[in-house]
Scaffold this motif. Structure first.
Motif, short mmCIF file in Angstrom:
data_model
loop_
_atom_site.label_atom_id
_atom_site.label_comp_id
_atom_site.label_asym_id
_atom_site.label_seq_id
_atom_site.Cartn_x
_atom_site.Cartn_y
_atom_site.Cartn_z
N VAL A 1 0.84 -1.19 0.00
CA VAL A 1 0.00 0.00 0.00
C VAL A 1 0.88 1.25 0.00
N LEU A 2 0.61 2.16 -0.93
CA LEU A 2 1.27 3.47 -0.98
C LEU A 2 0.26 4.50 -0.52
N THR A 3 0.58 5.25 0.52
CA THR A 3 -0.40 6.14 1.14
C THR A 3 0.26 7.39 1.72
N HIS A 4 -0.60 8.34 2.06
CA HIS A 4 -0.20 9.54 2.80
C HIS A 4 -0.88 9.52 4.18
N ASP A 5 -1.59 8.46 4.46
CA ASP A 5 -2.42 8.31 5.65
C ASP A 5 -1.67 7.56 6.74
N LEU A 6 -1.61 8.13 7.92
CA LEU A 6 -0.91 7.49 9.04
C LEU A 6 -1.71 6.34 9.66
N ASP A 7 -2.99 6.23 9.33
CA ASP A 7 -3.81 5.17 9.91
C ASP A 7 -3.33 3.78 9.52
N PHE A 8 -2.70 3.65 8.36
CA PHE A 8 -2.26 2.34 7.91
C PHE A 8 -1.17 1.77 8.83
N SER A 9 -0.27 2.62 9.28
CA SER A 9 0.75 2.12 10.21
C SER A 9 0.12 1.77 11.56
N ALA A 10 -0.91 2.49 11.95
CA ALA A 10 -1.60 2.16 13.20
C ALA A 10 -2.30 0.81 13.08
N ILE A 11 -2.87 0.52 11.91
CA ILE A 11 -3.50 -0.78 11.69
C ILE A 11 -2.45 -1.89 11.77
N LEU A 12 -1.30 -1.67 11.16
CA LEU A 12 -0.21 -2.66 11.22
C LEU A 12 0.21 -2.91 12.66
N ALA A 13 0.36 -1.84 13.42
CA ALA A 13 0.79 -1.99 14.81
C ALA A 13 -0.26 -2.72 15.64
N ALA A 14 -1.53 -2.37 15.44
CA ALA A 14 -2.60 -2.99 16.22
C ALA A 14 -2.75 -4.47 15.90
N ASN A 15 -2.57 -4.83 14.63
CA ASN A 15 -2.74 -6.22 14.21
C ASN A 15 -1.47 -7.05 14.33
N LYS A 16 -0.35 -6.39 14.57
CA LYS A 16 0.94 -7.07 14.63
C LYS A 16 1.15 -7.95 13.39
N GLY A 17 0.68 -7.43 12.26
CA GLY A 17 0.75 -8.18 11.01
C GLY A 17 2.11 -8.10 10.34
N ARG A 18 2.40 -9.08 9.50
CA ARG A 18 3.62 -9.10 8.71
C ARG A 18 3.38 -8.55 7.32
#
Length: 124
Positions: free
Chosen positions: A51-68
């Motif tokens: 995902v290419l974005t300008h939105d900081l929410d995507f990193s928050a989703i990654l952190a919350a889900n502890k996804g790879r």
């Protein structure tokens, strides 16, 4: 590497990315314009996109889900016009392609580029 350009970035990014050999598409061509960030992330994961974005929410989703995956590339700049920061993003994508393929959060801003391997874990 396949890149999914978020709604908050111009569709012109697709042409720039394609000119450098990346398989890219803009979210508006595959999903609802008002789709949630979680829906975009789920699509990217299911279809092996970064995902290419300008939105900081995507990193928050990654952190919350502890996804790879999916990997996320955040552009942290006031002007996200591909004519302004596009070259720097392309250089970072080429340099960090292996990390993004495995799972990473790449942040590109006008002064520096940072990469964090996924999953994002809180330091003890």
């Amino acid at each position: 590497m396949k890149l999914l350009v978020d709604m908050n970035l111009s569709p012109r990014w697709v042409g720039l990315l394609a000119s450098e050999g990346f398989d890219a598409l803009h979210w508006s061509t595959v999903g609802a314009k008002n789709a949630s960030d979680s829906a975009i992330m789920a699509y990217a994961l299911a279809n092996e996109f970064v995902v290419l974005t300008h939105d900081l929410d995507f990193s928050a989703i990654l952190a919350a889900n502890k996804g790879r995956k999916p990997s996320v590339v955040q552009i942290r700049a006031v002007d996200v016009n591909p004519d302004v920061i596009g070259r720097q993003v392309l250089v970072a994508l080429h340099q960090m392609e292996a990390e993004l393929t495995e799972g990473a959060l790449l942040t590109v801003d006008p002064k520096r580029t940072r990469v964090r391997v996924l999953p994002l874990l809180r330091k003890q």
